[in-house]
Design a protein around this motif. Structure first.
Motif, PDB file in Angstrom:
ATOM      1  N   ALA A  83     -12.540   8.911  12.010  1.00  0.00           N
ATOM      2  CA  ALA A  83     -11.123   8.657  11.757  1.00  0.00           C
ATOM      3  C   ALA A  83     -10.918   7.293  11.112  1.00  0.00           C
ATOM      4  O   ALA A  83     -10.079   7.137  10.201  1.00  0.00           O
ATOM      5  CB  ALA A  83     -10.340   8.748  13.071  1.00  0.00           C
ATOM      6  N   MET A  84     -11.674   6.303  11.526  1.00  0.00           N
ATOM      7  CA  MET A  84     -11.536   4.969  10.938  1.00  0.00           C
ATOM      8  C   MET A  84     -11.970   4.963   9.482  1.00  0.00           C
ATOM      9  O   MET A  84     -11.335   4.329   8.626  1.00  0.00           O
ATOM     10  CB  MET A  84     -12.346   3.955  11.747  1.00  0.00           C
ATOM     11  N   ARG A  85     -13.054   5.667   9.167  1.00  0.00           N
ATOM     12  CA  ARG A  85     -13.518   5.717   7.778  1.00  0.00           C
ATOM     13  C   ARG A  85     -12.505   6.415   6.869  1.00  0.00           C
ATOM     14  O   ARG A  85     -12.400   6.082   5.683  1.00  0.00           O
ATOM     15  CB  ARG A  85     -14.861   6.454   7.703  1.00  0.00           C
ATOM     16  N   LEU A  86     -11.757   7.385   7.424  1.00  0.00           N
ATOM     17  CA  LEU A  86     -10.824   8.163   6.614  1.00  0.00           C
ATOM     18  C   LEU A  86      -9.436   7.521   6.509  1.00  0.00           C
ATOM     19  O   LEU A  86      -8.617   7.966   5.713  1.00  0.00           O
ATOM     20  CB  LEU A  86     -10.681   9.574   7.198  1.00  0.00           C
ATOM     21  N   THR A  87      -9.172   6.509   7.318  1.00  0.00           N
ATOM     22  CA  THR A  87      -7.853   5.878   7.309  1.00  0.00           C
ATOM     23  C   THR A  87      -7.760   4.881   6.153  1.00  0.00           C
ATOM     24  O   THR A  87      -8.568   3.948   6.078  1.00  0.00           O
ATOM     25  CB  THR A  87      -7.579   5.137   8.632  1.00  0.00           C
ATOM     26  N   PRO A  88      -6.807   5.042   5.237  1.00  0.00           N
ATOM     27  CA  PRO A  88      -6.707   4.113   4.107  1.00  0.00           C
ATOM     28  C   PRO A  88      -6.274   2.720   4.541  1.00  0.00           C
ATOM     29  O   PRO A  88      -5.575   2.558   5.555  1.00  0.00           O
ATOM     30  CB  PRO A  88      -5.653   4.769   3.205  1.00  0.00           C
ATOM     31  N   ALA A  89      -6.688   1.727   3.773  1.00  0.00           N
ATOM     32  CA  ALA A  89      -6.334   0.337   4.083  1.00  0.00           C
ATOM     33  C   ALA A  89      -4.829   0.136   4.091  1.00  0.00           C
ATOM     34  O   ALA A  89      -4.304  -0.682   4.852  1.00  0.00           O
ATOM     35  CB  ALA A  89      -6.994  -0.602   3.074  1.00  0.00           C
ATOM     36  N   SER A  90      -4.119   0.891   3.251  1.00  0.00           N
ATOM     37  CA  SER A  90      -2.662   0.742   3.196  1.00  0.00           C
ATOM     38  C   SER A  90      -2.017   1.109   4.527  1.00  0.00           C
ATOM     39  O   SER A  90      -1.033   0.499   4.949  1.00  0.00           O
ATOM     40  CB  SER A  90      -2.088   1.610   2.079  1.00  0.00           C
ATOM     41  N   ALA A  91      -2.584   2.112   5.212  1.00  0.00           N
ATOM     42  CA  ALA A  91      -2.036   2.507   6.514  1.00  0.00           C
ATOM     43  C   ALA A  91      -2.271   1.411   7.546  1.00  0.00           C
ATOM     44  O   ALA A  91      -1.420   1.162   8.414  1.00  0.00           O
ATOM     45  CB  ALA A  91      -2.683   3.811   6.966  1.00  0.00           C
ATOM     46  N   GLN A  92      -3.415   0.755   7.464  1.00  0.00           N
ATOM     47  CA  GLN A  92      -3.684  -0.355   8.381  1.00  0.00           C
ATOM     48  C   GLN A  92      -2.668  -1.475   8.190  1.00  0.00           C
ATOM     49  O   GLN A  92      -2.159  -2.042   9.168  1.00  0.00           O
ATOM     50  CB  GLN A  92      -5.092  -0.896   8.147  1.00  0.00           C
ATOM     51  N   LEU A  93      -2.372  -1.811   6.941  1.00  0.00           N
ATOM     52  CA  LEU A  93      -1.418  -2.891   6.668  1.00  0.00           C
ATOM     53  C   LEU A  93      -0.018  -2.523   7.149  1.00  0.00           C
ATOM     54  O   LEU A  93       0.708  -3.373   7.665  1.00  0.00           O
ATOM     55  CB  LEU A  93      -1.410  -3.218   5.181  1.00  0.00           C
ATOM     56  N   ARG A  94       0.370  -1.268   7.002  1.00  0.00           N
ATOM     57  CA  ARG A  94       1.684  -0.851   7.500  1.00  0.00           C
ATOM     58  C   ARG A  94       1.752  -0.992   9.015  1.00  0.00           C
ATOM     59  O   ARG A  94       2.776  -1.412   9.572  1.00  0.00           O
ATOM     60  CB  ARG A  94       1.970   0.600   7.088  1.00  0.00           C
ATOM     61  N   ALA A  95       0.651  -0.661   9.697  1.00  0.00           N
ATOM     62  CA  ALA A  95       0.634  -0.777  11.155  1.00  0.00           C
ATOM     63  C   ALA A  95       0.712  -2.237  11.592  1.00  0.00           C
ATOM     64  O   ALA A  95       1.278  -2.550  12.645  1.00  0.00           O
ATOM     65  CB  ALA A  95      -0.632  -0.131  11.709  1.00  0.00           C
ATOM     66  N   MET A  96       0.168  -3.137  10.779  1.00  0.00           N
ATOM     67  CA  MET A  96       0.188  -4.558  11.117  1.00  0.00           C
ATOM     68  C   MET A  96       1.553  -5.191  10.903  1.00  0.00           C
ATOM     69  O   MET A  96       1.854  -6.248  11.477  1.00  0.00           O
ATOM     70  CB  MET A  96      -0.863  -5.307  10.281  1.00  0.00           C
ATOM     71  N   ALA A  97       2.381  -4.559  10.095  1.00  0.00           N
ATOM     72  CA  ALA A  97       3.639  -5.184   9.691  1.00  0.00           C
ATOM     73  C   ALA A  97       4.542  -5.500  10.875  1.00  0.00           C
ATOM     74  O   ALA A  97       5.163  -6.572  10.920  1.00  0.00           O
ATOM     75  CB  ALA A  97       4.366  -4.301   8.684  1.00  0.00           C
ATOM     76  N   THR A  98       4.632  -4.597  11.857  1.00  0.00           N
ATOM     77  CA  THR A  98       5.541  -4.835  12.972  1.00  0.00           C
ATOM     78  C   THR A  98       5.101  -6.024  13.822  1.00  0.00           C
ATOM     79  O   THR A  98       5.917  -6.633  14.519  1.00  0.00           O
ATOM     80  CB  THR A  98       5.643  -3.584  13.872  1.00  0.00           C
ATOM     81  N   VAL A  99       3.821  -6.354  13.755  1.00  0.00           N
ATOM     82  CA  VAL A  99       3.318  -7.509  14.501  1.00  0.00           C
ATOM     83  C   VAL A  99       3.448  -8.791  13.683  1.00  0.00           C
ATOM     84  O   VAL A  99       3.909  -9.823  14.183  1.00  0.00           O
ATOM     85  CB  VAL A  99       1.839  -7.284  14.906  1.00  0.00           C
ATOM     86  N   LEU A 100       3.061  -8.725  12.411  1.00  0.00           N
ATOM     87  CA  LEU A 100       2.968  -9.948  11.609  1.00  0.00           C
ATOM     88  C   LEU A 100       4.262 -10.333  10.926  1.00  0.00           C
ATOM     89  O   LEU A 100       4.448 -11.518  10.577  1.00  0.00           O
ATOM     90  CB  LEU A 100       1.860  -9.779  10.553  1.00  0.00           C
ATOM     91  N   ASP A 101       5.172  -9.400  10.728  1.00  0.00           N
ATOM     92  CA  ASP A 101       6.449  -9.695  10.050  1.00  0.00           C
ATOM     93  C   ASP A 101       7.450 -10.286  11.019  1.00  0.00           C
ATOM     94  O   ASP A 101       8.548  -9.744  11.194  1.00  0.00           O
ATOM     95  CB  ASP A 101       7.036  -8.432   9.415  1.00  0.00           C
ATOM     96  N   TRP A 102       7.114 -11.383  11.635  1.00  0.00           N
ATOM     97  CA  TRP A 102       8.006 -12.058  12.586  1.00  0.00           C
ATOM     98  C   TRP A 102       8.508 -13.333  11.973  1.00  0.00           C
ATOM     99  O   TRP A 102       7.770 -14.075  11.338  1.00  0.00           O
ATOM    100  CB  TRP A 102       7.277 -12.374  13.876  1.00  0.00           C
ATOM    101  N   THR A 103       9.783 -13.591  12.143  1.00  0.00           N
ATOM    102  CA  THR A 103      10.362 -14.861  11.736  1.00  0.00           C
ATOM    103  C   THR A 103      11.227 -15.385  12.884  1.00  0.00           C
ATOM    104  O   THR A 103      11.756 -14.612  13.685  1.00  0.00           O
ATOM    105  CB  THR A 103      11.238 -14.725  10.473  1.00  0.00           C
ATOM    106  N   CYS A 104      11.357 -16.686  12.955  1.00  0.00           N
ATOM    107  CA  CYS A 104      12.125 -17.282  14.045  1.00  0.00           C
ATOM    108  C   CYS A 104      13.551 -17.590  13.620  1.00  0.00           C
ATOM    109  O   CYS A 104      14.341 -18.057  14.401  1.00  0.00           O
ATOM    110  CB  CYS A 104      11.444 -18.557  14.529  1.00  0.00           C
TER     111      CYS A 104
END
Length: 365
Positions: A344-365
């Motif tokens: 499953a990890m090999r088949l998951t595109p990098a773009s999907a990983q970045l979308r999943a990271m967005a909710t964590v990293l897109d934080w502003t104060c």
């Protein structure tokens, strides 16, 4: 002038003190240990944490002493890539993360505080919702008490009673190592119930960690860890062989159940005292830094502590849940489950990983 007592002089507590001082508060930080030791581990500061550090006025200093990560991903035991992070897009979309030694980060935060704010060698025995703190040097009172005293927090008892940390089912060894050859790639290697991670530091050393499934409080030695990871791809065996047994940290991994509140009376919890999480997302310290900034922003508002709780608790607990899920997947140990995970990890595109990271990293104060 409003007064605050911060219990715990780690990353979150020191950052909270810096945020409150910046708002004109008089702050005392009570830290149990007499001095900060240089042994320990590195910390990955993702873009959300770097924005928090910018808000505290120390972001540039941290970047100057940190190592911008250069390559990332997850491999299997033989070194074959299961997933690669699109580093270029990551930098453009969120900003480059930085790896730094925890002691160096703490030095930077403390240096930004006025002289005398941090008092070391003071153990806190109790805190009360009316702002009193009983400790080894006497009793102190303040308008605000910040519980930044870790997963086994004393201050938390006044907010939520006794809350037992939960064992995650795996244990970790961490070290900062001198390696003869430069390390230009970082990331993790996943096997069956075992993981190894590595990241270069700016001074040429390498921060690494070894994680494996084990009963709680199971005995072990660095030699045992070396045997568990023997035969894994280069440079994992070399890193473990180079580790100083006297400078290695060994800790079982725990998290906290979701608290019903981070505040009570004049008390606010932050960092591990509020939402201790497994390290699988690299967000424990990052979330403590977010806590510190939002606490500083909230205390000047009407119902400031209620606002802090409203803004911080849902997000921190969401990230803690996600981190726990990743740990469950990463620590799979049966051959069939591991094979399915790796495919499953090999088949998951990098773009999907970045979308999943967005909710964590897109934080502003």
């Amino acid at each position: 002038m409003s007064t605050a007592i911060v219990v715990g002089g780690g990353i979150g507590g020191t950052a909270a003190a810096l945020a409150l001082v910046g708002r004109g508060w008089s702050v005392q930080v009570l830290e149990r240990v007499p001095e900060v030791e240089a042994v320990g581990s590195g910390i990955s500061l993702w873009s959300n944490a770097l924005r928090a550090l910018d808000a505290l006025g120390v972001g540039d200093a941290v970047r100057a002493h940190g190592m911008a990560e250069v390559s990332a991903g997850v491999r299997d035991e033989r070194g074959r890539w299961l997933s690669r992070t699109d580093v270029t897009t990551l930098r453009e979309r969120f900003g480059a993360p930085v790896v730094i030694h925890r002691a160096r980060l703490l030095d930077i935060l403390r240096a930004a505080l006025p002289e005398g704010v941090v008092r070391t060698g003071i153990s806190v025995r109790e805190a009360t919702v009316d702002g009193r703190v009983l400790h080894s040097a006497g009793t102190s009172c303040a308008d605000l008490v910040v519980g930044a005293d870790g997963i086994r927090s004393v201050v938390r008892r006044a907010v939520c009673g006794d809350v037992a940390p939960r064992y995650a089912g795996y244990t970790a060894w961490r070290a900062v190592i001198d390696l003869d050859e430069p390390l230009t790639e970082f990331g993790e290697t996943w096997g069956r119930g075992r993981r190894f991670g590595m990241a270069p530091l700016a001074d040429g050393r390498v921060y690494c960690f070894a994680v494996y499934n084990a009963p709680e409080h199971a005995p072990g030695s660095l030699a045992d860890v070396g045997e568990l990871f023997a035969g894994w791809h280069h440079p994992i065996p070399a890193l473990l062989a180079a580790a100083d047994p006297h400078a290695v940290l060994h800790n079982d991994i725990y998290d906290l159940p979701a608290l019903s509140t981070f505040t009570a009376g004049r008390i606010a919890l932050l960092g591990d005292a509020a939402h201790a999480m497994t390290p699988n997302l690299g967000q424990g310290g990052c979330q403590a830094l977010e806590d510190a900034v939002i606490l500083g922003n909230s205390v000047g508002e009407p119902n400031g502590l209620a606002e802090y709780d409203r803004r911080r608790r849902p997000r921190a607990q969401m990230i803690a849940r996600r981190s726990a899920r990743i740990g469950t997947i990463a620590q799979l140990s049966t051959p069939t489950a591991v094979a399915l995970r790796d495919t499953a990890m090999r088949l998951t595109p990098a773009s999907a990983q970045l979308r999943a990271m967005a909710t964590v990293l897109d934080w502003t104060c």
